[in-house]
Design an enzyme around this catalytic site. Structure first.
Site, PDB file in Angstrom:
ATOM      1  N   LYS A  40      -8.913  13.444   4.498  1.00 39.44           N
ATOM      2  CA  LYS A  40      -7.974  12.320   4.476  1.00 39.44           C
ATOM      3  C   LYS A  40      -7.021  12.506   5.646  1.00 39.44           C
ATOM      4  O   LYS A  40      -6.996  13.567   6.272  1.00 39.44           O
ATOM      5  CB  LYS A  40      -7.186  12.265   3.158  1.00 39.44           C
ATOM      6  N   ARG A  41      -6.194  11.475   5.931  1.00 40.90           N
ATOM      7  CA  ARG A  41      -5.175  11.670   6.951  1.00 40.90           C
ATOM      8  C   ARG A  41      -4.273  12.855   6.549  1.00 40.90           C
ATOM      9  O   ARG A  41      -4.097  13.148   5.367  1.00 40.90           O
ATOM     10  CB  ARG A  41      -4.331  10.394   7.099  1.00 40.90           C
ATOM     11  N   HIS A  56       0.804  -1.228   0.000  1.00 38.55           N
ATOM     12  CA  HIS A  56       0.000   0.000   0.000  1.00 38.55           C
ATOM     13  C   HIS A  56       0.830   1.269   0.000  1.00 38.55           C
ATOM     14  O   HIS A  56       0.270   2.362   0.077  1.00 38.55           O
ATOM     15  CB  HIS A  56      -0.916   0.063   1.226  1.00 38.55           C
ATOM     16  N   LYS A  71     -14.946   7.752  -3.939  1.00 43.11           N
ATOM     17  CA  LYS A  71     -16.240   8.030  -3.290  1.00 43.11           C
ATOM     18  C   LYS A  71     -16.810   9.358  -3.777  1.00 43.11           C
ATOM     19  O   LYS A  71     -18.013   9.484  -4.016  1.00 43.11           O
ATOM     20  CB  LYS A  71     -16.065   8.031  -1.759  1.00 43.11           C
ATOM     21  N   LYS A  75       0.258  14.401   1.045  1.00 46.26           N
ATOM     22  CA  LYS A  75      -1.123  14.677   0.630  1.00 46.26           C
ATOM     23  C   LYS A  75      -1.363  16.173   0.418  1.00 46.26           C
ATOM     24  O   LYS A  75      -2.369  16.584  -0.147  1.00 46.26           O
ATOM     25  CB  LYS A  75      -2.100  14.100   1.661  1.00 46.26           C
ATOM     26  N   THR A 106      -8.852   6.151  -2.074  1.00 45.69           N
ATOM     27  CA  THR A 106     -10.186   5.559  -2.244  1.00 45.69           C
ATOM     28  C   THR A 106     -11.247   6.623  -1.984  1.00 45.69           C
ATOM     29  O   THR A 106     -12.348   6.548  -2.523  1.00 45.69           O
ATOM     30  CB  THR A 106     -10.399   4.365  -1.290  1.00 45.69           C
TER      31      THR A 106
HETATM   32  C1  F58 Z   1      -3.288   3.725   2.077  1.00 44.75           C
HETATM   33  N1  F58 Z   1      -2.343   3.403   3.108  1.00 44.75           N
HETATM   34  C2  F58 Z   1      -2.653   4.474   0.927  1.00 44.75           C
HETATM   35  N2  F58 Z   1      -1.736   3.168   5.324  1.00 44.75           N
HETATM   36  O1  F58 Z   1      -1.982   5.624   1.400  1.00 44.75           O
HETATM   37  C3  F58 Z   1      -3.750   4.868  -0.059  1.00 44.75           C
HETATM   38  O2  F58 Z   1      -3.194   5.481  -1.178  1.00 44.75           O
HETATM   39  C4  F58 Z   1      -4.511   3.619  -0.480  1.00 44.75           C
HETATM   40  O3  F58 Z   1      -5.629   3.972  -1.224  1.00 44.75           O
HETATM   41  C5  F58 Z   1      -4.977   2.843   0.738  1.00 44.75           C
HETATM   42  O4  F58 Z   1      -3.897   2.545   1.597  1.00 44.75           O
HETATM   43  C6  F58 Z   1      -5.629   1.530   0.362  1.00 44.75           C
HETATM   44  O5  F58 Z   1      -4.805   0.818  -0.521  1.00 44.75           O
HETATM   45  C7  F58 Z   1      -2.701   3.483   4.410  1.00 44.75           C
HETATM   46  O6  F58 Z   1      -3.829   3.798   4.725  1.00 44.75           O
HETATM   47  C8  F58 Z   1      -1.898   3.266   6.670  1.00 44.75           C
HETATM   48  O7  F58 Z   1      -2.905   3.687   7.196  1.00 44.75           O
HETATM   49  C9  F58 Z   1      -0.739   2.802   7.524  1.00 44.75           C
HETATM   50  C10 F58 Z   1      -1.233   1.887   8.628  1.00 44.75           C
HETATM   51  C11 F58 Z   1      -0.095   1.466   9.539  1.00 44.75           C
HETATM   52  C12 F58 Z   1       0.607   2.654  10.123  1.00 44.75           C
HETATM   53  C13 F58 Z   1       1.100   3.587   9.021  1.00 44.75           C
HETATM   54  C14 F58 Z   1      -0.044   4.006   8.100  1.00 44.75           C
END
Ligand code: F58
Length: 794
Positions: free
Chosen positions: A531-532, A352, A643, A537, A639
């Protein structure tokens, strides 16, 4: 599924009020009413759930095991009611009992067992697997505390507090105290013949909690099995009897820390050991559960890959590789090489992220201390790979660390990226060497979103219009939205579409007014970035453009400006200082701009705290413009972008992640593109003065940065945001400055498009009509075919 009338549902609610909640109607609180409705609906889920389990057992079908540290499922009641086709009946039954259905739904806390996209993707996948009849279990951790609650201090800084979703009973789950495994840590490894015997020096109990996941129209249901950690010996009676009450409870408290809290990031060193333990805890418990289920149906372990598909959602469950080898080799006597190959045939890995800081690496010393046998097996796996591929360069062990990405790759039969661009970058960058050795292994699976929650549930008005126009059936066949296109050519449909959006916006405006005390103009363009918070970003690109725009409106307030409400939502990892500074800045820019009488009707900035799934469901249907402005090459997919497009918002975005595919789907003329490509970003960074040059050539950018530096947004204190502005001036790794002018120009194109409201509506409706491919049903079908080799059971 049996149809259930409002009367029958009312009786079921009353029964649960009485026998499960121990209340009569007269004394039932909102909580009692929600719990009684939840349990009544849960009863209806149980039948299809059992039926699905029996069917896959009888068919001896292969099953998917989706291992994920995070499942960001949000609220469940409204979704379950909708999937069972009971929305109207439930509404009527609850109203008949003197309660407001909306209030009952809103009483449910969000299950925030995830950080962001990765966790929400896992939740959408559960929904789609149940809708398609793909026999599956989601496996994760039952965190006592989900993602932290966010508030803003009086100075606009982010504050964090513990989230508490389990304070009230979690009505959806079934505790399974009889399904529990001891999970060991530390200890010693003794050689015994060909295999080894690992004797851990401490252990905790992983106890199962099951939540049924019902698919569309209740045709199938799978299980989300979350593990809670407990002490094996709950209580030290000797300590208690000697008066040491705290000491008596210590073993329990220690064990429970493992499932106590969701990690909000991995940017700090603190608690790294606990994080590794969490990962092993849920992975090991899940694998034992999987092998136990397999053994009930089959005794020939060589058949494991024909029955078991294990998906590792990022590297967090990567220890599944060595642990499965250990279970097969050490505990069941399989030859080491055969065990490795068998494990690989079961395992697949989804990547990811390409951000180097987010790629997990564990110090060998830590791994040896916590999981001594696994460390040995990782060394053997690395050596075996080297022996089979003498030309290899990438290793699992490097510089005293275990690289979990490389381990996952080597132990998986398929590795996937999450958008077309991301997958190509996975091949050409992080896993380039491994890709050349195994050119068939990396494949693309572009992410998707469930249309049940994100359109049908979140946007009932648009859903009704769609059904009126093309009939029902699009909910599990989203490509049918294409049938809207002829209608979009008619002014009647466009008016109806515009009205839906207007009413959604008016609802949101009312909520913003009530919740935040900010009056917003519902006719203005609602421009949303949720978003985060992360530098890649680029929420700071957005706020810089807002500052520049504010300045120009002030200079020329009577010009023809497109009025905008700029909406932000999102949390920053508690340890991520720069992201928190951006939040701090946005709140203070909002304070200053919202107080400016001159620009009040043209520009408002709102940032409601504590963004979560429920807030997304509120904001997305009301958005006109979707901000997807990451530095190209950095957002794996996104994602949220999907939406918005599905709900008829236009995107302003870079060629990054799934934006590329969204733009191809909806048509370049219905998408506002700006910024450098991924290749251009890399080239741009070759020039160490790229940010200085960009600032020098852009008066607007210069002025916006200088305004921050002047203290305009910090009560006259010029030092407040120095780290942020200095970073832009001297470092700017995420090329905010280099992309600024292009972003500004694209925003002015957005303004121009906004003035032709009918054409805007046409473009927005085309976004909806052409977003069908973004359904997670499409994604899951593709995983079933290309990775899992499983046929749907419906
Ligand atoms: C996200 N990753 C990607 N990681 O940033 C986003 O582009 C993608 O659409 C999504 O995954 C699904 O494939 C993501 O959300 C985290 O939240 C990590 C979790 C563990 C700690 C660090 C952040």
């Amino acid at each position: 599924m049996l149809p259930m009338t409002a009367n029958a549902l009312r009786d079921a609610i009353l029964k649960h009020l009485e026998y499960s909640q121990g209340k009569d109607l007269a004394n039932a609180s909102l909580y009692d009413m929600r719990m009684a409705l939840t349990l009544a609906i849960r009863d209806k889920v149980v039948e299809p759930w059992f039926r699905a389990n029996r069917a896959s057992y009888q068919a001896q079908s292969k099953r998917v095991y989706y291992l994920s540290m995070e499942f960001l499922i949000g609220r469940l009641l409204e979704d379950a009611v909708m999937n069972l086709g009971l929305t109207e009946a439930a509404h009527e039954a609850v109203a008949g009992l003197g309660h407001n259905f909306r209030d009952v739904l809103d009483d449910e806390p969000d299950a925030a067992l995830g950080n962001g996209g990765l966790g929400r993707l896992a939740a959408c996948f559960l929904d789609s697997m149940s809708t398609l009849g793909c026999p599956a279990y989601g496996y994760g951790i039952r965190y006592e505390h989900g993602l932290f609650r966010q508030s803003f201090g009086p100075d606009g800084r982010q504050l964090e507090s513990a989230e508490d979703w389990l304070r009230q009973r979690h009505g959806w789950e079934f505790a399974r105290p009889d399904t529990a495994f001891q999970i060991g840590f530390g200890g010693i490894v003794a050689e015994s013949g060909r295999a080894a015997v690992w004797t851990p020096d401490n252990a905790v109990l992983a106890k199962a909690y099951d939540t049924p996941v019902i698919g569309w129209q209740g045709k199938w249901a799978n299980t989300l099995r979350l593990w809670g950690a407990e002490a094996i010996d709950a209580f030290d009676l000797d300590a208690f009897n000697s008066g040491d009450f705290t000491g008596a409870a210590a073993p329990e408290a220690l064990a429970r820390t493992i499932s106590r809290v969701l990690y909000p990031d991995d940017t700090t060193d603190q608690g790294k050991e606990l994080r590794l333990k969490q990962e092993f805890f849920f992975t090991a418990a899940s694998l034992r559960d999987i092998l136990r289920r397999f053994a009930r149906e089959c005794s020939d372990l060589s058949q494991l890959p024909n029955r078991v598909a294990i998906q590792m959602n990022d590297t967090h469950p990567a220890i599944a590789g060595p642990e499965l080898v250990r279970l097969l080799h050490d505990e069941r006597g399989m030859e080491f090489e055969t065990a490795v190959d068998t494990a690989r045939a079961c395992l697949a890995y989804t990547n990811h992220t390409l951000l180097p800081e987010a790629l997990e690496r564990w110090p060998e010393a830590l791994m040896t201390r916590v999981l001594p046998r696994h460390m040995q097996l990782i060394e053997r796996i690395d050596a075996l790979h080297a022996q089979r591929h003498p030309t290899r360069q990438a290793t699992i062990l490097e510089g005293g660390e275990v690289k979990m990405g490389e381990l996952s790759f080597v132990m998986a039969h398929k590795v996937n990226g999450v958008s077309a661009l991301h997958t190509e970058l996975v091949k050409s960058t992080v896993f380039n060497d491994l890709h050349r050795l195994h050119p068939e292994r990396i494949i693309n699976q572009t992410n998707g979103i469930t249309p049940r929650r994100w359109l049908k549930g979140a946007n009932p008005r648009l859903s009704a219009l769609i059904t009126d126009t093309i009939g029902s059936g699009w909910e599990d066949d989203l490509e049918r939205l294409r049938d809207l296109e002829p209608a979009i050519a008619t002014p009647e449909f466009r008016d109806a579409f515009a009205q839906v959006k207007a009413r959604n916006k008016s609802d949101l405006a009312q909520w913003i007014g009530q919740d935040m005390g900010i009056k917003v103009n519902p006719d203005a363009m609602f421009d949303v970035q949720i978003k985060r918070f992360h530098e890649y970003k680029r929420q700071h690109l957005n706020i810089l453009e807002i500052i520049a725009l504010w300045q120009e409106i002030r200079e020329n307030p009577t010009a023809n400006w497109a009025p905008r409400v700029k909406i932000f939502g999102g949390k920053a990892a508690p340890g991520y200082v720069m992201a928190k500074e951006i939040i701090h800045l946005i709140n203070n820019v909002a304070r200053v701009i919202n107080a400016d009488k001159l620009t009040r009707d043209l520009l408002t900035v709102v940032y409601p705290p504590n963004y979560n799934v429920t807030m997304a469901e509120r904001l997305i249907p009301a958005a006109d413009l979707s901000e997807q402005i990451s530095t190209a090459g950095k957002e794996a997919s996104g994602t949220g972008n999907m939406k918005f497009s599905l709900n008829g918002a236009l995107t302003i975005g870079t060629l990054d992640g799934a934006n590329v595919e969204i733009r191809e789907l909806v048509g370049a003329e219905n998408f506002f593109l700006f910024g450098m490509t991924a290749d251009e970003v890399v080239a741009c960074r070759q020039d160490p003065a790229h940010m200085a040059k960009a600032i020098a050539r852009s008066q607007r950018l210069t002025r916006a940065i200088e305004l921050i530096e002047s203290g305009t947004f910090s009560h006259g204190d010029p030092s407040t945001y120095r780290d942020l502005t200095q970073n832009l001036r001297t470092h700017d790794y995420f090329t905010v400055c280099a992309d600024f002018d292009s972003f500004w120009d694209a925003q002015r194109q957005v303004d121009q498009a906004w003035f032709d409201r009918d054409n805007w509506t046409r473009m927005a409706a085309l976004n909806t009509a052409r977003s069908g491919w973004l359904s997670s049903d499409r994604t899951i079908k593709s995983y079933m075919q290309d990775i899992w080799s499983i046929a749907p059971m419906i």
